[in-house]
Design a protein around this motif. Structure first.
Motif, mmCIF file in Angstrom:
data_model
loop_
_atom_site.group_PDB
_atom_site.id
_atom_site.type_symbol
_atom_site.label_atom_id
_atom_site.label_comp_id
_atom_site.label_asym_id
_atom_site.label_seq_id
_atom_site.Cartn_x
_atom_site.Cartn_y
_atom_site.Cartn_z
ATOM 1 N N PRO A 198 60.313 -49.991 4.661
ATOM 2 C CA PRO A 198 59.424 -50.401 3.567
ATOM 3 C C PRO A 198 59.976 -50.157 2.167
ATOM 4 C CG PRO A 198 58.521 -48.502 4.740
ATOM 5 C CD PRO A 198 59.716 -48.969 5.509
ATOM 6 N N GLU A 199 60.795 -49.139 2.001
ATOM 7 C CA GLU A 199 61.363 -48.889 0.677
ATOM 8 C C GLU A 199 62.268 -50.042 0.249
ATOM 9 O OE1 GLU A 199 61.427 -46.539 3.183
ATOM 10 O OE2 GLU A 199 59.792 -45.315 2.367
ATOM 11 N N ARG A 200 63.047 -50.566 1.182
ATOM 12 C CA ARG A 200 63.901 -51.724 0.869
ATOM 13 C C ARG A 200 63.043 -52.940 0.533
ATOM 14 N NH1 ARG A 200 67.236 -54.243 5.605
ATOM 15 N NH2 ARG A 200 65.202 -55.151 5.960
ATOM 16 N N GLU A 201 61.981 -53.168 1.308
ATOM 17 C CA GLU A 201 61.120 -54.333 1.057
ATOM 18 C C GLU A 201 60.310 -54.160 -0.225
ATOM 19 O OE1 GLU A 201 62.966 -55.821 2.992
ATOM 20 O OE2 GLU A 201 62.766 -54.473 4.681
ATOM 21 N N ASP A 202 59.997 -52.896 -0.601
ATOM 22 C CA ASP A 202 59.359 -52.656 -1.904
ATOM 23 C C ASP A 202 60.263 -53.193 -3.012
ATOM 24 O OD1 ASP A 202 57.337 -51.263 -0.549
ATOM 25 O OD2 ASP A 202 57.995 -49.280 -1.239
ATOM 26 N N LEU A 203 61.549 -52.908 -2.887
ATOM 27 C CA LEU A 203 62.513 -53.378 -3.873
ATOM 28 C C LEU A 203 62.623 -54.904 -3.837
ATOM 29 C CD1 LEU A 203 64.626 -52.872 -6.045
ATOM 30 C CD2 LEU A 203 66.294 -52.455 -4.218
ATOM 31 N N THR A 204 62.637 -55.472 -2.633
ATOM 32 C CA THR A 204 62.696 -56.926 -2.510
ATOM 33 C C THR A 204 61.494 -57.569 -3.192
ATOM 34 O OG1 THR A 204 63.921 -56.789 -0.423
ATOM 35 C CG2 THR A 204 62.780 -58.868 -0.878
ATOM 36 N N LEU A 205 60.308 -57.032 -2.951
ATOM 37 C CA LEU A 205 59.115 -57.581 -3.587
ATOM 38 C C LEU A 205 59.216 -57.478 -5.111
ATOM 39 C CD1 LEU A 205 56.310 -58.870 -3.241
ATOM 40 C CD2 LEU A 205 55.366 -56.545 -3.249
ATOM 41 N N LYS A 206 59.695 -56.354 -5.589
ATOM 42 C CA LYS A 206 59.864 -56.165 -7.042
ATOM 43 C C LYS A 206 60.823 -57.225 -7.598
ATOM 44 C CE LYS A 206 61.157 -52.573 -10.377
ATOM 45 N NZ LYS A 206 62.346 -52.998 -11.056
ATOM 46 N N LEU A 207 61.922 -57.447 -6.909
ATOM 47 C CA LEU A 207 62.890 -58.459 -7.344
ATOM 48 C C LEU A 207 62.297 -59.868 -7.264
ATOM 49 C CD1 LEU A 207 66.110 -56.983 -5.715
ATOM 50 C CD2 LEU A 207 65.504 -56.976 -8.150
ATOM 51 N N TRP A 208 61.512 -60.140 -6.220
ATOM 52 C CA TRP A 208 60.855 -61.439 -6.101
ATOM 53 C C TRP A 208 59.901 -61.669 -7.264
ATOM 54 C CZ3 TRP A 208 59.041 -62.626 -0.422
ATOM 55 C CH2 TRP A 208 60.170 -62.832 0.385
ATOM 56 N N ILE A 209 59.140 -60.652 -7.616
ATOM 57 C CA ILE A 209 58.189 -60.788 -8.723
ATOM 58 C C ILE A 209 58.940 -61.095 -10.019
ATOM 59 C CG2 ILE A 209 56.522 -59.523 -10.149
ATOM 60 C CD1 ILE A 209 55.602 -58.194 -7.448
ATOM 61 N N GLU A 210 60.050 -60.404 -10.245
ATOM 62 C CA GLU A 210 60.877 -60.698 -11.423
ATOM 63 C C GLU A 210 61.399 -62.129 -11.373
ATOM 64 O OE1 GLU A 210 63.913 -57.674 -11.519
ATOM 65 O OE2 GLU A 210 62.455 -56.082 -11.921
ATOM 66 N N MET A 211 61.826 -62.556 -10.174
ATOM 67 C CA MET A 211 62.339 -63.913 -9.989
ATOM 68 C C MET A 211 61.242 -64.940 -10.290
ATOM 69 S SD MET A 211 63.597 -65.453 -6.295
ATOM 70 C CE MET A 211 61.937 -65.327 -5.580
ATOM 71 N N ILE A 212 60.038 -64.695 -9.793
ATOM 72 C CA ILE A 212 58.907 -65.603 -10.022
ATOM 73 C C ILE A 212 58.578 -65.670 -11.512
ATOM 74 C CG2 ILE A 212 56.422 -65.900 -9.658
ATOM 75 C CD1 ILE A 212 56.914 -64.705 -6.787
ATOM 76 N N GLU A 213 58.482 -64.516 -12.130
ATOM 77 C CA GLU A 213 58.153 -64.481 -13.565
ATOM 78 C C GLU A 213 59.218 -65.173 -14.397
ATOM 79 O OE1 GLU A 213 57.488 -60.259 -13.972
ATOM 80 O OE2 GLU A 213 55.316 -60.495 -13.685
ATOM 81 N N GLU A 214 60.470 -64.975 -14.033
ATOM 82 C CA GLU A 214 61.568 -65.629 -14.750
ATOM 83 C C GLU A 214 61.516 -67.146 -14.579
ATOM 84 O OE1 GLU A 214 66.252 -65.835 -14.008
ATOM 85 O OE2 GLU A 214 65.539 -63.817 -14.485
ATOM 86 N N SER A 215 61.220 -67.600 -13.348
ATOM 87 C CA SER A 215 61.178 -69.050 -13.107
ATOM 88 C C SER A 215 59.987 -69.703 -13.801
ATOM 89 C CB SER A 215 61.156 -69.341 -11.604
ATOM 90 O OG SER A 215 59.905 -69.001 -11.048
ATOM 91 N N ARG A 216 58.965 -68.927 -14.114
ATOM 92 C CA ARG A 216 57.795 -69.458 -14.830
ATOM 93 C C ARG A 216 58.006 -69.462 -16.334
ATOM 94 N NH1 ARG A 216 52.892 -66.609 -11.359
ATOM 95 N NH2 ARG A 216 53.081 -67.998 -9.558
ATOM 96 N N GLY A 217 59.096 -68.826 -16.782
ATOM 97 C CA GLY A 217 59.433 -68.831 -18.200
ATOM 98 C C GLY A 217 58.693 -67.766 -18.938
#
Length: 179
Positions: free
Chosen positions: A160-179
């Motif tokens: 879960p610690e690795r997936e916590d990081l993955t989710l954090k990175l995904w959220i950053e990716m989503i926010e970045e793609s939304r501008g």
């Protein structure tokens, strides 16, 4: 809705699968098949992933699985997902695809948040692209994604610690793609 609304080769493939079956069969579908066929992603996929814990029919897989008769004919196939971590209450949120078209098949798709979270452990480039697509087109609410991850999935993950990081990175990716 008629079967003509289903794009080829999926329409012919699913009609053949339906004709092969003799009883109602539910497929809890996830992966690229749902992202493309239900949510409209332009990417291609050649398999229909479904959770095997819902239905196991070895004869059907002999007929419509990878390398089998229907796969050779249509270049698409059924792909049972033996082990998949999906949010605990995913079944409460299933969406029926192509209702009323088939005699025996019921295609039930995971909702977009559950699709995204089912990809968190593998996290390959195609998975990230699917998550970005869903985040943009649905659009995904980041708070719902985080809540569902925390409440329904995290406890079942091997790391879960690795997936916590993955989710954090995904959220950053989503926010970045939304501008």
């Amino acid at each position: 809705m008629s079967s003509e609304t289903i794009p080829e080769p999926w329409r012919s493939f699913l009609i053949d699968v339906d004709n092969f079956l003799s009883e109602e069969t539910h497929f809890h579908c996830l992966g690229g098949f749902v992202v493309t066929q239900l949510y409209g992603s332009p990417r291609e996929t050649s398999d229909m992933d479904f959770l095997t814990l819902v239905h196991r029919n070895d004869q059907l897989l002999e007929y419509a699985g990878v390398g089998r008769e229907l796969h050779k004919r249509y270049k698409v196939y059924l792909d049972p997902v033996g082990i998949a971590n999906v949010p605990e209450n995913y079944a409460d949120r299933l969406n029926e695809m192509y209702p009323g078209i088939f005699k025996h098949i019921r295609l039930l798709a995971l909702d977009p948040y559950d699709i995204a979270l089912s990809k968190i452990e593998r996290n390959i480039e195609r998975d990230r692209e699917d998550v970005k697509y869903l985040a943009r087109e649905i659009p995904l609410d980041i708070e719902i994604l985080k809540l569902r991850y925390q409440d329904e999935l995290r406890v079942y993950l091997g790391n879960p610690e690795r997936e916590d990081l993955t989710l954090k990175l995904w959220i950053e990716m989503i926010e970045e793609s939304r501008g």
